[in-house]
Design a protein around this motif. Structure first.
Motif, PDB file in Angstrom:
ATOM      1  N   ILE A  75      40.133  40.726  13.497  1.00 24.53           N
ATOM      2  CA  ILE A  75      39.650  41.281  12.232  1.00 24.53           C
ATOM      3  C   ILE A  75      40.758  42.085  11.545  1.00 24.53           C
ATOM      4  O   ILE A  75      41.404  42.935  12.171  1.00 24.53           O
ATOM      5  CB  ILE A  75      38.418  42.172  12.463  1.00 24.53           C
ATOM      6  CG1 ILE A  75      37.286  41.345  13.096  1.00 24.53           C
ATOM      7  CG2 ILE A  75      37.950  42.808  11.157  1.00 24.53           C
ATOM      8  CD1 ILE A  75      36.112  42.179  13.587  1.00 24.53           C
ATOM      9  N   ASP A  76      40.946  41.814  10.254  1.00 25.94           N
ATOM     10  CA  ASP A  76      41.837  42.633   9.437  1.00 25.94           C
ATOM     11  C   ASP A  76      41.052  43.143   8.231  1.00 25.94           C
ATOM     12  O   ASP A  76      40.061  42.525   7.818  1.00 25.94           O
ATOM     13  CB  ASP A  76      43.057  41.840   8.978  1.00 25.94           C
ATOM     14  CG  ASP A  76      44.276  42.731   8.714  1.00 25.94           C
ATOM     15  OD1 ASP A  76      44.119  43.961   8.725  1.00 25.94           O
ATOM     16  OD2 ASP A  76      45.369  42.189   8.509  1.00 25.94           O
TER      17      ASP A  76
ATOM     18  N   ALA B 259      39.342  47.430  15.445  1.00 20.67           N
ATOM     19  CA  ALA B 259      39.313  47.700  16.884  1.00 20.67           C
ATOM     20  C   ALA B 259      38.210  46.943  17.607  1.00 20.67           C
ATOM     21  O   ALA B 259      38.149  46.970  18.843  1.00 20.67           O
ATOM     22  CB  ALA B 259      39.148  49.204  17.118  1.00 20.67           C
ATOM     23  N   MET B 260      37.339  46.239  16.896  1.00 22.07           N
ATOM     24  CA  MET B 260      36.171  45.608  17.514  1.00 22.07           C
ATOM     25  C   MET B 260      36.508  44.406  18.381  1.00 22.07           C
ATOM     26  O   MET B 260      35.810  44.106  19.340  1.00 22.07           O
ATOM     27  CB  MET B 260      35.182  45.176  16.435  1.00 22.07           C
ATOM     28  CG  MET B 260      34.477  46.316  15.743  1.00 22.07           C
ATOM     29  SD  MET B 260      33.387  45.695  14.437  1.00 22.07           S
ATOM     30  CE  MET B 260      32.517  47.205  13.993  1.00 22.07           C
ATOM     31  N   GLY B 261      37.554  43.667  18.046  1.00 18.95           N
ATOM     32  CA  GLY B 261      37.867  42.445  18.768  1.00 18.95           C
ATOM     33  C   GLY B 261      38.542  42.698  20.103  1.00 18.95           C
ATOM     34  O   GLY B 261      38.991  43.797  20.409  1.00 18.95           O
ATOM     35  N   LYS B 262      38.619  41.645  20.905  1.00 18.64           N
ATOM     36  CA  LYS B 262      39.398  41.729  22.148  1.00 18.64           C
ATOM     37  C   LYS B 262      40.884  41.786  21.822  1.00 18.64           C
ATOM     38  O   LYS B 262      41.646  42.520  22.451  1.00 18.64           O
ATOM     39  CB  LYS B 262      39.098  40.525  23.041  1.00 18.64           C
ATOM     40  CG  LYS B 262      39.859  40.538  24.356  1.00 18.64           C
ATOM     41  CD  LYS B 262      39.525  39.318  25.204  1.00 18.64           C
ATOM     42  CE  LYS B 262      40.317  39.324  26.508  1.00 18.64           C
ATOM     43  NZ  LYS B 262      40.025  38.135  27.335  1.00 18.64           N
TER      44      LYS B 262
ATOM     45  N   GLY C 218      36.928  44.959  22.501  1.00 20.38           N
ATOM     46  CA  GLY C 218      36.314  43.801  23.127  1.00 20.38           C
ATOM     47  C   GLY C 218      34.842  43.591  22.863  1.00 20.38           C
ATOM     48  O   GLY C 218      34.165  42.926  23.642  1.00 20.38           O
ATOM     49  N   PHE C 219      34.338  44.122  21.761  1.00 23.99           N
ATOM     50  CA  PHE C 219      32.926  43.876  21.439  1.00 23.99           C
ATOM     51  C   PHE C 219      32.693  42.412  21.052  1.00 23.99           C
ATOM     52  O   PHE C 219      31.632  41.865  21.302  1.00 23.99           O
ATOM     53  CB  PHE C 219      32.458  44.792  20.308  1.00 23.99           C
ATOM     54  CG  PHE C 219      32.513  46.249  20.643  1.00 23.99           C
ATOM     55  CD1 PHE C 219      31.904  46.737  21.789  1.00 23.99           C
ATOM     56  CD2 PHE C 219      33.180  47.153  19.826  1.00 23.99           C
ATOM     57  CE1 PHE C 219      31.956  48.086  22.116  1.00 23.99           C
ATOM     58  CE2 PHE C 219      33.244  48.500  20.138  1.00 23.99           C
ATOM     59  CZ  PHE C 219      32.629  48.970  21.288  1.00 23.99           C
TER      60      PHE C 219
END
Length: 285
Positions: free
Chosen positions: A181-182, A147-150, A174-175
């Motif tokens: 990321i997987d 969940a960290m990526g945009k 969106g950090f």
């Protein structure tokens, strides 16, 4: 804008110190991934908030993290059980996020995180603090890392992932905008899934994290920690990619996709898209 905070995505199933052997216990305390989370957050007195939103068994998961961080000597760990957007707007939740040195997202279903936290007051506070505060840490395992990526992988079976339309994408927290990321990458055979995501977003880097493996990301530099591998997919030199014109269900072809296989102590520079091999004791820590 230079981001001042620290991001620690983890591939899932990280060591929580439950093995009874003395050697394993010492390794967990001095070398394990959660040890690095503690150290990056400021040590044993850091305020660590564990968010179990992604999990279907939040109470059990919360207790596991409380036990693990307690074994590491941490004295200020609290579980924040957010089950709705309304919970994300409660003053008690806001106060915890404002006071935290580290936010730790558990595993489970990444869509639960984005649906119940994305766009809320606590999400905005996390973003602002992550962008502007040196020493503020956001860590996440499995779904919490994804969940960290945009751009976020929301689904896609490994056996079907390299045909057009098999990988489902969704907006993440969106950090970090440069990475997709997987997780559980080696154990669940997700090479095709990340390749498909990079085919869809070739300007972004795909990151496959094995279990009990993570990255410490600061100032565009990524240090590999843990016992497994990190696979980096760089699509910047792709010479053949028809993802945009193919019909759903059609097998895809990608030529000149660059893939790096990294392990504990290796470094990756996001802006330069360059690998460097460094000892785990490097000054980056």
């Amino acid at each position: 804008m230079t981001v001042k905070g620290t991001l620690i995505p983890i591939g899932g199933n990280e060591d929580k110190g439950k093995n009874e052997s003395e050697k394993h216990t010492l390794e967990f305390i001095d070398e394990g991934i959660l040890y690095h989370v503690k150290q990056q957050a400021g040590g044993k007195y850091a305020n660590i908030v564990v968010i179990t939103t992604a999990s279907s068994i939040p109470e059990e998961v919360g207790e596991n993290y409380l036990s693990a961080f307690t074994a590491l000597g941490c004295e200020n760990v609290i579980v924040l059980d957010i089950r709705s957007k309304e919970d994300s707007e409660k003053q008690s939740s806001i106060d915890l996020i404002k006071a935290a040195n580290c936010i730790m997202f558990s595993g489970g279903d990444q869509s639960k995180i984005t649906n119940k936290i994305g766009g809320t007051t606590i999400h905005k506070i996390m973003l602002e603090r992550f962008q502007n505060e040196v020493g503020f840490v956001i860590a996440g395992t499995s779904a919490g890392a994804m969940a960290m990526g945009k751009e976020m992988i929301a689904g896609g079976k490994a056996a079907e992932a390299f045909v057009k339309g098999a990988v489902t994408m969704y907006k993440g927290l969106g950090f970090i905008k440069e990475l997709i990321i997987d997780t559980h990458f080696i154990q669940r055979g997700r090479f095709g899934r990340v390749s498909g995501a990079v085919a869809k977003f070739p300007k972004l880097l795909g990151v496959g994290l094995a279990e009990d493996t993570g990255l410490i990301i600061k100032n565009g530099k990524c240090l590999v920690i843990g016992s497994g591998m990190v696979i980096i997919f760089d699509g910047s030199r792709i010479s053949h990619n028809k993802e945009k014109v193919l019909d759903d269900g059609t097998p895809m072809t990608i030529a000149n996709l660059t893939v790096h296989v990294l392990s504990n102590g290796d470094m990756y520079y996001i802006d330069e898209r360059m690998v460097s091999v460094l000892p785990i004791e490097a000054d980056f820590i």
